[in-house]
Motif scaffolding. Structure first.
Motif, short mmCIF file in Angstrom:
data_model
loop_
_atom_site.label_atom_id
_atom_site.label_comp_id
_atom_site.label_asym_id
_atom_site.label_seq_id
_atom_site.Cartn_x
_atom_site.Cartn_y
_atom_site.Cartn_z
N GLY A 3 61.78 -5.56 52.42
CA GLY A 3 62.91 -6.41 51.66
C GLY A 3 63.05 -7.46 52.72
O GLY A 3 62.76 -7.62 53.63
N GLY A 4 63.53 -8.61 51.99
CA GLY A 4 63.66 -9.88 52.73
C GLY A 4 64.43 -9.68 53.85
O GLY A 4 64.36 -10.09 55.05
N SER A 5 65.65 -9.00 53.87
CA SER A 5 66.83 -8.94 54.68
C SER A 5 66.21 -7.85 55.94
O SER A 5 66.67 -7.98 57.06
CB SER A 5 67.91 -8.22 54.50
OG SER A 5 67.71 -6.90 53.65
N ALA A 6 65.07 -7.02 55.70
CA ALA A 6 64.76 -6.20 56.61
C ALA A 6 63.43 -6.92 57.69
O ALA A 6 63.18 -6.30 58.65
CB ALA A 6 64.19 -4.88 56.05
N LYS A 7 62.83 -7.69 57.09
CA LYS A 7 61.88 -8.24 57.78
C LYS A 7 61.95 -8.78 59.07
O LYS A 7 62.99 -9.38 59.41
CB LYS A 7 61.13 -9.37 56.86
CG LYS A 7 60.35 -9.12 55.87
CD LYS A 7 59.96 -10.31 55.13
CE LYS A 7 59.21 -9.95 53.96
NZ LYS A 7 58.75 -11.17 52.95
N GLY A 8 61.16 -8.22 60.22
CA GLY A 8 61.52 -8.75 61.60
C GLY A 8 62.50 -7.94 62.47
O GLY A 8 62.63 -8.12 63.62
N ARG A 9 63.45 -7.03 61.71
CA ARG A 9 64.28 -6.28 62.20
C ARG A 9 64.03 -4.70 62.19
O ARG A 9 64.56 -3.93 62.96
CB ARG A 9 65.55 -6.71 61.70
CG ARG A 9 65.99 -8.10 61.76
CD ARG A 9 67.51 -8.39 61.34
NE ARG A 9 67.84 -8.03 60.28
CZ ARG A 9 68.66 -7.08 59.62
NH1 ARG A 9 69.52 -6.48 60.49
NH2 ARG A 9 68.73 -6.93 58.26
N PHE A 10 63.57 -4.28 60.85
CA PHE A 10 63.17 -2.75 60.76
C PHE A 10 61.80 -2.74 60.59
O PHE A 10 60.96 -3.51 60.40
CB PHE A 10 63.88 -2.59 59.19
CG PHE A 10 65.18 -2.90 59.03
CD1 PHE A 10 66.12 -3.38 60.16
CD2 PHE A 10 65.80 -2.45 57.71
CE1 PHE A 10 67.36 -3.20 59.89
CE2 PHE A 10 67.17 -2.63 57.66
CZ PHE A 10 67.96 -2.87 58.51
N THR A 11 61.44 -1.42 61.11
CA THR A 11 60.10 -0.96 61.40
C THR A 11 59.94 0.50 60.60
O THR A 11 60.66 1.28 60.92
CB THR A 11 59.64 -1.06 62.63
OG1 THR A 11 59.84 -2.36 63.21
CG2 THR A 11 58.13 -0.40 62.64
N ILE A 12 58.98 0.36 59.33
CA ILE A 12 58.92 1.79 58.64
C ILE A 12 57.62 2.25 59.28
O ILE A 12 56.73 1.47 59.49
CB ILE A 12 59.09 1.64 57.34
CG1 ILE A 12 58.84 2.98 56.43
CG2 ILE A 12 57.68 0.76 56.63
CD1 ILE A 12 59.23 2.96 55.03
N SER A 13 57.56 3.60 59.35
CA SER A 13 56.46 4.18 59.84
C SER A 13 56.38 5.89 59.19
O SER A 13 57.11 6.05 58.68
CB SER A 13 56.28 4.28 61.42
OG SER A 13 57.15 5.34 61.68
N ARG A 14 55.27 6.30 58.91
CA ARG A 14 54.93 7.67 58.44
C ARG A 14 54.04 8.38 59.31
O ARG A 14 53.27 8.19 59.92
CB ARG A 14 54.28 7.29 57.13
CG ARG A 14 54.32 8.51 56.05
CD ARG A 14 53.91 8.07 54.85
NE ARG A 14 53.67 9.22 53.93
CZ ARG A 14 53.20 8.96 52.59
NH1 ARG A 14 53.03 7.94 52.03
NH2 ARG A 14 53.06 10.13 51.69
N ASP A 15 54.72 9.58 59.48
CA ASP A 15 53.79 10.75 59.84
C ASP A 15 53.47 11.64 59.06
O ASP A 15 54.15 12.57 58.37
CB ASP A 15 54.94 11.50 61.01
CG ASP A 15 54.26 12.46 61.87
OD1 ASP A 15 54.81 12.93 62.80
OD2 ASP A 15 53.31 12.97 61.49
N GLY A 16 52.23 11.67 58.87
CA GLY A 16 51.70 12.42 57.65
C GLY A 16 51.86 13.77 57.81
O GLY A 16 52.30 14.42 56.94
N PRO A 17 51.36 14.30 58.93
CA PRO A 17 51.21 15.98 59.12
C PRO A 17 52.67 16.39 58.94
O PRO A 17 53.06 17.66 58.52
CB PRO A 17 50.79 16.12 60.68
CG PRO A 17 49.84 14.86 60.78
CD PRO A 17 50.65 13.90 60.02
#
Length: 114
Positions: free
Chosen positions: A59-73
């Motif tokens: 989302g616009g407010s998160a860009k550059g400040r938040f980082t999402i990641s996923r741990d599949g296992p």
């Protein structure tokens, strides 16, 4: 699908938090996981999502400040939130898109003090 979110709390402006959401149950067909936020008196809005293939949308407010990641296992999605601002305050809901059904976690409160 059950979603267990954690990691919210109270932080000062400029601080950081990390949110975690772990999926359980029929997780085989989860295509997208992510976070939405609902601030007091406002509608729920997209913060960040990530696909099985690792494609992210912010989302616009998160860009550059938040980082999402996923741990599949671990069937876990993480979101690092940096440089938090008072306008980031709200209840953060974990979301999973399973086939054509949306599932929601219980929400975790993030409060950013000025």
């Amino acid at each position: 699908v059950q979603l267990q979110a954690s990691g919210g709390g109270l932080v000062q402006t400029g601080g950081s938090l990390r949110l975690s959401c772990v999926a359980s149950g029929k997780i085989f067909s989860i295509n997208v996981m992510g976070w939405y936020r609902q601030a007091p008196g406002k509608q729920r809005e997209l913060v960040a999502i990530i696909t099985n293939g690792g494609k992210t949308t912010y989302g616009g407010s998160a860009k550059g400040r938040f980082t999402i990641s996923r741990d599949g296992p671990k069937n876990e999605v993480l979101m690092e939130m940096n440089n938090l601002k008072p306008e980031d305050t709200g209840v953060y809901y974990c979301n999973a898109l399973h086939a054509i059904t949306n599932y929601w976690g219980q929400g975790t409160l993030v409060t950013v003090s000025s």
